[in-house]
Design an enzyme around this catalytic site. Sequence first.
Site, PDB file in Angstrom:
ATOM      1  N   HIS A  37      -4.228  -0.834 -17.224  1.00  0.00           N
ATOM      2  CA  HIS A  37      -4.240  -1.170 -15.802  1.00  0.00           C
ATOM      3  C   HIS A  37      -5.518  -0.547 -15.260  1.00  0.00           C
ATOM      4  CE1 HIS A  37       0.324  -1.246 -16.575  1.00  0.00           C
ATOM      5  NE2 HIS A  37      -0.163  -2.470 -16.651  1.00  0.00           N
ATOM      6  N   HIS A  64       9.978   9.545  -6.502  1.00  0.00           N
ATOM      7  CA  HIS A  64       9.330   9.606  -7.817  1.00  0.00           C
ATOM      8  C   HIS A  64       7.957  10.241  -7.611  1.00  0.00           C
ATOM      9  CE1 HIS A  64       8.538   7.799 -11.894  1.00  0.00           C
ATOM     10  NE2 HIS A  64       7.303   7.987 -11.478  1.00  0.00           N
ATOM     11  N   HIS A  80       1.748   0.018  -7.542  1.00  0.00           N
ATOM     12  CA  HIS A  80       0.655   0.981  -7.525  1.00  0.00           C
ATOM     13  C   HIS A  80      -0.670   0.282  -7.730  1.00  0.00           C
ATOM     14  CE1 HIS A  80      -1.157   4.654  -9.822  1.00  0.00           C
ATOM     15  NE2 HIS A  80      -1.462   4.693  -8.547  1.00  0.00           N
ATOM     16  N   HIS A  86      -0.210  -2.845 -10.406  1.00  0.00           N
ATOM     17  CA  HIS A  86       0.757  -2.872 -11.510  1.00  0.00           C
ATOM     18  C   HIS A  86       2.035  -2.192 -11.048  1.00  0.00           C
ATOM     19  CE1 HIS A  86      -1.757   0.719 -11.809  1.00  0.00           C
ATOM     20  NE2 HIS A  86      -0.685   1.345 -12.246  1.00  0.00           N
ATOM     21  N   GLU A 136      -5.976   3.297 -16.081  1.00  0.00           N
ATOM     22  CA  GLU A 136      -4.834   3.815 -16.836  1.00  0.00           C
ATOM     23  C   GLU A 136      -4.631   3.026 -18.123  1.00  0.00           C
ATOM     24  OE1 GLU A 136      -1.497   3.510 -14.216  1.00  0.00           O
ATOM     25  OE2 GLU A 136      -2.463   4.601 -12.590  1.00  0.00           O
TER      26      GLU A 136
HETATM   27 FE   LIG Z   1      -0.405   3.492 -12.276  1.00  0.00          FE
END
Ligand SMILES: [Fe+2]
Length: 455
Positions: free
Chosen positions: A381, A308, A351, A387, A357
């Site tokens: 976040h 990803h 992450h 998260h 974010e």
């Molecule tokens: Fe993120």
Amino acid sequence: MTKHELPRGMVRATITTGTHEGYMPGFGNDFETEALPGALPQGQNSPQKCNYGLYAEQLSGTAFTAPRGQNERTWCYRIRPSVRHTGAFAAISVPYWKTAPNVLPEVISLGQYRWDPVPLPAADEDLTWITGMRTMTTAGDVNTQVGMASHIYLVTRSMQDEYFFSADSELLIVPQEGRLRFCTELGVIDIEPKEIAIIPRGLVYRVEVLEGPARGFVCENYGQKFDLPGRGPIGANCLANPRDFKTPVAAFEDREVRSRVIIKWCGRFHETWIDHSPLDVVAWHGNYCPCKYDLRTYSPVGAILFDHPDPSIFTVLTAPSGQEGTANIDFVLFRERWMVAEHSFRPPWYHKNIMSELMGNIYGIYDAKPQGFAPGGMSLHNCMLPHGPDRNAFEGASNAELKPEKLDETMSFMFETRFPQHLTEFAAKEAPMQQDYIEVWHQLEKKFDGTPGVK
Ligand SMILES: [Fe+2]
């Protein structure tokens, strides 16, 4: 054939002028448009006398000496110069529209947060673009022209004989419900969900409700303007293509009516009264102008074999900071796409990020959070707060048969900034915050037992 005659069979394009139906394609182009024939001077910017008795005026969106690739300005030919569109300023209160720095000692911004949609207002609630703006987070400092704010707007009523401009910021508008019309000095933009609009700093406009009540998201950019990201090895195409951005043709109104102009300046709001409409630009040329963009024309690029990629692969627009590759704001879009990666965990990975974010859901289901992140909802976040997928998303994606799968009916976005985002009092106390959001990860179980093998 004379010098100006076209070859036989060749047809010259007609430029539509003076109507809100008309838009010109391109991002950052040097446009020219006139609502009356001959209103735009040719060959020079500032004639001794302009046609129709218009005044010539330059609107500078960057310093005069900004590098050529960033330099933005527009020449306006208008009924009155802008200096006739202001009088004495008086401070007014706009209590829900906040500006950085807005760090409140009683509000904790450290955490992972999610909000249900702020309810749509009732039709009899009187909310305009100004009074209906609800700031959720602020970051950076408007006085040094760095950072941003995120807002939810709730609008039921058109501004009438009322106009606005922000000296603080460029606005990126992301509708989620309803349709709005932005009547600006440089033309008219209509937007609806799945489209966005960009209103440059300093541009005067009025917002009308075409279909309400209207709700959506706003990123208020205090810093350098949004630009298209560099595509690097992707090449010249895909992501957001320049021709899909639409800038309105010139449109003006010649109305002698008592009008209120509201100005946002260094985080404070002021009003001034004039006796005419300030939307009096009959013709203009330049590259500092509003535009809209249909998010359905965004061509995502992603993993076609395994893993990803970083979400930056989905950047629509980026507002740079002074540090290369570290954006003041990235506007990132998660839209319908095919998932084909082999032997991979396909949703976003777990992450922790220096960047902050803030996400919003425009419609549908976001793949990392199948429940609880509703259209109209938001999540935050913040800087260095971990998260990732909730338990259901993790278990589902870990055990799914990895055949090609279409993620359909989904459109979420992210405002990502290099600066920590601080919650407003509205976000912390009035907006429908999900107090149990952190628990979506609590059910993630320990699978490790010291023995090798895939668990
Ligand atoms: Fe993120």
